[in-house]
Scaffold this motif. Sequence first.
Motif, PDB file in Angstrom:
ATOM      1  N   UNK A  69       0.818  -1.214   0.000  1.00 28.77           N
ATOM      2  CA  UNK A  69       0.000   0.000   0.000  1.00 28.77           C
ATOM      3  C   UNK A  69       0.856   1.270   0.000  1.00 28.77           C
ATOM      4  N   UNK A  70       1.974   1.230   0.728  1.00 30.04           N
ATOM      5  CA  UNK A  70       2.753   2.449   0.973  1.00 30.04           C
ATOM      6  C   UNK A  70       4.029   2.550   0.148  1.00 30.04           C
ATOM      7  N   UNK A  71       4.169   1.684  -0.874  1.00 30.18           N
ATOM      8  CA  UNK A  71       5.423   1.727  -1.635  1.00 30.18           C
ATOM      9  C   UNK A  71       5.446   2.827  -2.693  1.00 30.18           C
ATOM     10  N   UNK A  72       4.395   3.619  -2.751  1.00 31.94           N
ATOM     11  CA  UNK A  72       4.322   4.649  -3.781  1.00 31.94           C
ATOM     12  C   UNK A  72       5.389   5.730  -3.576  1.00 31.94           C
ATOM     13  N   UNK A  73       5.628   6.115  -2.313  1.00 34.72           N
ATOM     14  CA  UNK A  73       6.646   7.140  -2.087  1.00 34.72           C
ATOM     15  C   UNK A  73       8.028   6.640  -2.484  1.00 34.72           C
ATOM     16  N   UNK A  74       8.294   5.323  -2.258  1.00 31.46           N
ATOM     17  CA  UNK A  74       9.585   4.767  -2.671  1.00 31.46           C
ATOM     18  C   UNK A  74       9.715   4.765  -4.193  1.00 31.46           C
TER      19      UNK A  74
END
Length: 494
Positions: A69-74
């Motif tokens: 879910x949160x890998x977008x910033x990476x």
Amino acid sequence: MVTASIHSTGRGSAEGDKKPEVTIGPPLGDDDESTYDIDPVKERKLVRKLDIRMLIWSFFAYFANLLDRNNLQNAFTMGMKDDLGLDSEVYNWSVTMFFIGYVILQIPSNMVISKVLPRWFLPSIVVLWGAIVCFMSLIKTYQALWGLRFVMGLTEAAFYPGMIFLLGSWYTKEELGKRLMFFTTGNQVSGAFGGLIAGGIADTMHGAAGLPAWKWLFIVEGLIGVVIGVVGWALLPNFPHNTSWITGEERELAIRRIQRQGKRITSPAFNLRTIANVLMTPYAWLQVLNFACIYIGNQMSMNFAIVLRDMGYEVAFSNYMNTPAYLFGAIVAVAIAWSSDYFGERAFHVAITEAWVGVWYLILAVVGHGHNPPALAFIGTYAIAANISLPALCLAWVTEIYQADHNSRAVAIAFINAVGNLAPNFINVKAWVVSDSPEFFNGKITSMGMSFGSVVLTIFIWYLLRIEFMIPRPVEKTGVKDPEHGDAESDKST
């Protein structure tokens, strides 16, 4: 007095075999406990088996959930921004599209989970969202990114509230709090190792097979979810009365120890009175606002890699530095949970932590008008990491507020988690704008205000509960058929 009778052959059975007969009565009183003599040695053995199979799997599944879910910033820091031509508004809407899908199926999925076999339902969800993340490596436009993020939100909607429901179906009140926090620390650990995975991929896999590093990030992290989901088909239980690897005396023990605390093994159908019991009392709405305020407080941690990159640090270093911050957050989360369980108190643990978070956002906003020295950026992010534990603690509080009715509790958890997650993402589109990095002045001021707002809301909810204002009551179920036998029953839970 109505008691529970259990008839089991003591032999193993698959899910498709005939279930043991279970007749479920109202919650047991103190005088009834003499009929339920539980061997503590056998109980500890059962709990260990549940911990090894269900709890540990749930931790890794939630790890994969937040990793994907949160890998977008990476991915954003690894070249996706330039390859897809993303600006800050498009990026923020990519985050928000996930939560639009997430909120749509949250409540319906939590109404379904008690009627299906969790052993197949929950792991299949993990496999499905892992596959979707893998497909994100094929996108060429931001419209495709939005579409897959929306579908990913739809698939993930059932997991978190469904897993909380399943854990609550097996563990007693004395066991559930600590295990719920262990389950949710998968969030912090995913944040910690997500940075390591992203940094490693950026260093070693960029250009492999002609693919940029951000595409490999989606492939690798998506496959992690697929593998964990497949393993879940072998490990996860259903419910105490229909799990193939809990049989005979052990099955009887699993059922009795839950019934002893007044929980039902099966649930009657949902009805409009269940929905009214949630929406016509103030607590669900107040907790939605509180949950949203708390969630906004996580934005410094979620954008830390972008802040470091725009302060001039290398991409790999920026991603690696998420690791210690999230691990510190996990340690603080466990400490807060143990303290809350020890004192049997939720409200002031939430209020004090939110006041702490609000003060640190104030400091980060006023020093240099948001353009902080590196040391302060690190210290502030670590201090704010205490906020990561609060959504789980907030839902534990919700479970206690709605403890009088089983189905109302399920709807309340899903409603608060869904809407409370969605609302902050519309605020983030304008508050935490990526082009404002590394200052994020508007975002820090917004998070400060909402953290202090959570303090006020928390104390107000505590006060309403103290004066017993519109406390959620048991829902009277008249003529509802028992889903286990199809027999009509008329009772009023007390």
